[in-house]
Scaffold this motif. Structure first.
Motif, short mmCIF file in Angstrom:
data_model
loop_
_atom_site.label_atom_id
_atom_site.label_comp_id
_atom_site.label_asym_id
_atom_site.label_seq_id
_atom_site.Cartn_x
_atom_site.Cartn_y
_atom_site.Cartn_z
N THR A 84 0.95 -1.47 0.23
CA THR A 84 -0.34 0.13 -0.38
C THR A 84 1.09 1.10 -0.16
N LEU A 85 1.66 1.29 0.90
CA LEU A 85 2.50 3.03 1.20
C LEU A 85 3.13 2.31 -0.09
N LEU A 86 3.63 1.24 -1.04
CA LEU A 86 4.89 2.03 -1.57
C LEU A 86 3.66 2.58 -3.37
N SER A 87 2.66 1.50 -3.03
CA SER A 87 2.02 2.61 -4.24
C SER A 87 1.28 3.22 -4.22
N THR A 88 1.03 3.89 -2.57
CA THR A 88 0.15 5.41 -2.84
C THR A 88 1.70 6.58 -3.12
N SER A 89 3.25 6.12 -2.51
CA SER A 89 4.22 6.89 -3.21
C SER A 89 3.65 7.05 -4.70
N LEU A 90 3.86 6.07 -5.49
CA LEU A 90 3.91 5.87 -7.11
C LEU A 90 2.57 7.16 -7.77
N THR A 91 1.55 6.35 -6.88
CA THR A 91 0.65 7.05 -7.54
C THR A 91 0.79 8.44 -7.05
N LEU A 92 0.49 8.72 -6.09
CA LEU A 92 1.04 10.22 -5.33
C LEU A 92 1.83 10.83 -6.65
N VAL A 93 2.89 10.48 -7.00
CA VAL A 93 3.87 10.94 -7.79
C VAL A 93 3.23 11.71 -9.35
N PHE A 94 2.23 10.69 -9.72
CA PHE A 94 1.64 10.43 -10.67
C PHE A 94 0.72 11.56 -10.96
N ILE A 95 -0.02 11.58 -9.24
CA ILE A 95 -1.67 12.46 -9.45
C ILE A 95 -0.49 14.09 -9.30
N MET A 96 0.44 14.37 -8.75
CA MET A 96 0.54 15.03 -8.29
C MET A 96 1.92 15.85 -9.86
N LEU A 97 1.74 15.03 -10.45
CA LEU A 97 2.12 15.76 -12.09
C LEU A 97 0.77 15.79 -12.56
N ALA A 98 -0.56 15.64 -12.46
CA ALA A 98 -1.63 15.34 -13.11
C ALA A 98 -2.26 17.03 -12.17
N PHE A 99 -1.84 17.39 -11.37
CA PHE A 99 -2.41 18.76 -10.80
C PHE A 99 -1.11 19.44 -10.76
N ALA A 100 -0.12 19.70 -11.03
CA ALA A 100 0.34 20.59 -11.96
C ALA A 100 0.39 20.95 -13.57
N LEU A 101 0.15 19.67 -14.55
CA LEU A 101 -0.89 20.09 -15.60
C LEU A 101 -2.04 20.47 -15.34
N VAL A 102 -3.23 20.31 -14.86
CA VAL A 102 -4.42 20.78 -14.47
C VAL A 102 -3.70 22.42 -14.27
N GLU A 103 -3.75 23.13 -13.64
CA GLU A 103 -2.97 24.00 -13.08
C GLU A 103 -2.70 25.06 -13.99
N ARG A 104 -1.94 24.70 -15.32
CA ARG A 104 -1.04 24.56 -16.02
C ARG A 104 -2.11 25.04 -16.90
N SER A 105 -2.75 24.48 -17.56
CA SER A 105 -4.21 24.47 -18.68
C SER A 105 -5.29 25.47 -18.33
N SER A 106 -5.42 25.53 -16.52
CA SER A 106 -6.12 26.50 -16.53
C SER A 106 -5.47 27.41 -15.91
N ASP A 107 -4.35 27.72 -16.14
CA ASP A 107 -3.53 29.14 -15.68
C ASP A 107 -3.72 30.24 -16.96
N GLY A 108 -4.12 29.90 -18.25
CA GLY A 108 -4.34 31.14 -18.79
C GLY A 108 -5.63 31.12 -19.60
N LYS A 109 -7.19 30.34 -19.23
CA LYS A 109 -7.89 30.62 -19.46
C LYS A 109 -8.60 31.22 -18.26
N ARG A 110 -8.90 31.29 -16.66
CA ARG A 110 -8.42 32.14 -15.78
C ARG A 110 -10.32 31.65 -15.27
N TYR A 111 -10.45 31.36 -14.99
CA TYR A 111 -11.99 31.15 -14.64
C TYR A 111 -12.62 32.16 -13.90
#
Lengths: 174, 276
Positions: free
Chosen positions: A147-174
């Motif tokens: 669980t711990l190892l998988s969580t760390s792995l998932t966390l890396v991908f999730i943080m990447l996703a957060f960064a991507l979403v933030e970047r894409s919404s930056d230009g639009k400014r909802y």
């Protein structure tokens, strides 16, 4: 608000497809299977109505179970994760104003709070998922390690996703 | 009642969670116990369709790999086949009788090459000197005479087929023991010719032709075929008969190689007599 809502069905479908078609075929070290689809539960607006959150989490888990042939273990894990979400938000980002429609992000939460918030919820999800999968309590140590190892792995991908979403919404400014 | 609704409304988040979690748990447990088919199954039309499409795409991507695997497996199967092996079986079939000394022993062999369309046809067998095969041994099958071994290597041997211009077999008509010589005229692989039948011999269609046993190659009374037609060739004092061969050389699979244990003694004595 209207445009904002359109973002979520898109994320939902994209995450399910990514999880089913790509990440379910990823087995790092033989048994580490990142569950990136929980990003949907993490990324929903901070003060989303409680029962909507629960129902969406239920639906998301159900879809994953249908694709994974996994009884209802994803459903249970997602519902549990959604149940703890408000409390975890209060714990790490209690100072946010009630009226915001914003999603959790690096900007709204700050990097540390976002990572801790994601980590705790992913841990809850993964732990319940793997325990349900095993459906017994022997081998607990091994399951917890996994669980711990998988969580760390998932966390890396999730943080990447957060960064991507933030970047894409930056230009639009909802 | 009012208070109950108020209470539920106030804690609706918690109660909804309880309901949903219970449903999920119930689904898991019930399915775990009974394995009943339910909608939570990837065999349903939607997810199965998606998976099938993906599998199709994946299988196209891996066609080359699959092909290579298939060829590897096929090659290994080919290697497993009986046809791919040299038979090292040296078992010699012989009958033992106290009153009779064994004269002929038989080695079973498989035909691995054969032809019927040439004037001189040869049969290749999967047994050689290792198995005791020697030149001038006869080849018979349960249906009839097949040929004579002419060349032998360690594991293989080549026999002159009955369908060969140099092949002459000493034969007799079964019913009256009249002798003749069998040869092949090279026309039809199902037909041979029996020559040097004395003119006084009465023939009828269907008479059996067997080996005479006078040569050292074949035992006596090995079936060859039946008389089909006959006549006296112009300027010839003997009857020539057309013989329907019992053995279909085009379907030859297995043969017995005849080993004559008294061949040397017989030939030695005969050659001694001839030189005198």
């Amino acid at each position: 608000m209207q445009r904002l809502n359109l973002k979520y069905p898109f994320i939902f479908i994209l995450l399910v497809l990514l999880q089913v078609l790509v990440f379910n075929n990823v087995y790092l070290g033989g048994y580490l299977n990142p569950q990136i689809y929980v990003f949907f539960i993490l990324v929903m607006p901070v003060f989303i109505t409680g029962y909507i959150l629960l129902l969406l989490a239920f639906a998301l888990g159900l879809v994953m179970d249908v694709f994974s042939d996994s009884l209802a273990i994803h459903t249970f894990a997602c519902v549990l994760m959604a149940f703890f979400r408000p409390a975890v938000i209060r714990l790490f980002a209690g100072n946010l104003e009630q009226e915001t429609t914003e999603s959790p992000s690096f900007r709204s939460f700050g990097a540390f709070s976002l990572i801790m918030y994601s980590f705790v919820l992913i841990l809850i999800h993964h732990l319940s998922l793997f325990m349900m999968e095993l459906f017994r309590f022997d081998e607990f140590v091994q399951t917890f390690k996994r669980t711990l190892l998988s969580t760390s792995l998932t966390l890396v991908f999730i943080m990447l996703a957060f960064a991507l979403v933030e970047r894409s919404s930056d230009g639009k400014r909802y | 009642m009012q208070n109950l609704f108020k209470f539920i409304h106030r804690y609706h988040f918690f109660f909804l969670f309880l309901v949903l979690a219970t449903v999920a748990l119930a689904l898991t447990i019930s399915r775990q116990q009974y394995h009943q088919s339910f909608f939570l199954h990837s065999a349903n039309r939607f997810s199965a369709g998606l998976y099938e499409t993906m599998a199709n795409i994946r299988s196209y991507m891996s066609l080359k790999e699959q092909n290579r695997k298939l060829m590897e497996e096929y090659a290994s199967l080919l290697g497993d086949q009986d046809e791919s092996h040299l038979n090292r079986d040296t078992l010699v079939h012989e009958s033992v009788d106290e009153n009779w000394q064994t004269r002929y022993t038989y080695i079973h062999a498989e035909v691995i090459n054969n032809s019927v369309i040439r004037r001189n046809n040869y049969i290749t067998l999967n047994k050689g000197s290792l198995h005791g095969v020697e030149p001038d041994m006869g080849l018979i099958t349960t249906e009839g005479v097949a040929g004579i071994v002419i060349n032998v290597s360690r594991n293989f041997s080549v026999a002159m087929s009955l369908l060969h211009s140099d092949m002459l077999v000493s034969t007799k008509i079964s019913k009256n023991n009249q002798l003749g010589t069998l040869s092949w005229d090279g026309i039809n692989y199902r037909r041979a010719v029996m020559t040097y039948i004395p003119p006084h011999v009465e023939l009828s269609e269907g008479d059996s032709i067997v080996t005479s046993g006078f040569s050292t190659v074949f035992p006596e009374n090995v079936f060859i075929g039946t008389i089909k037609d006959w006549g006296v060739r112009r300027g010839d004092n003997f009857i020539s008969a057309g013989i329907d061969l019992a053995l279909d050389f085009n379907k030859l699979n297995y043969v017995y190689i005849v080993q004559n244990l008294f061949k040397d003694e017989q030939e030695e004595l005969e050659s001694l007599t001839h030189t005198e």
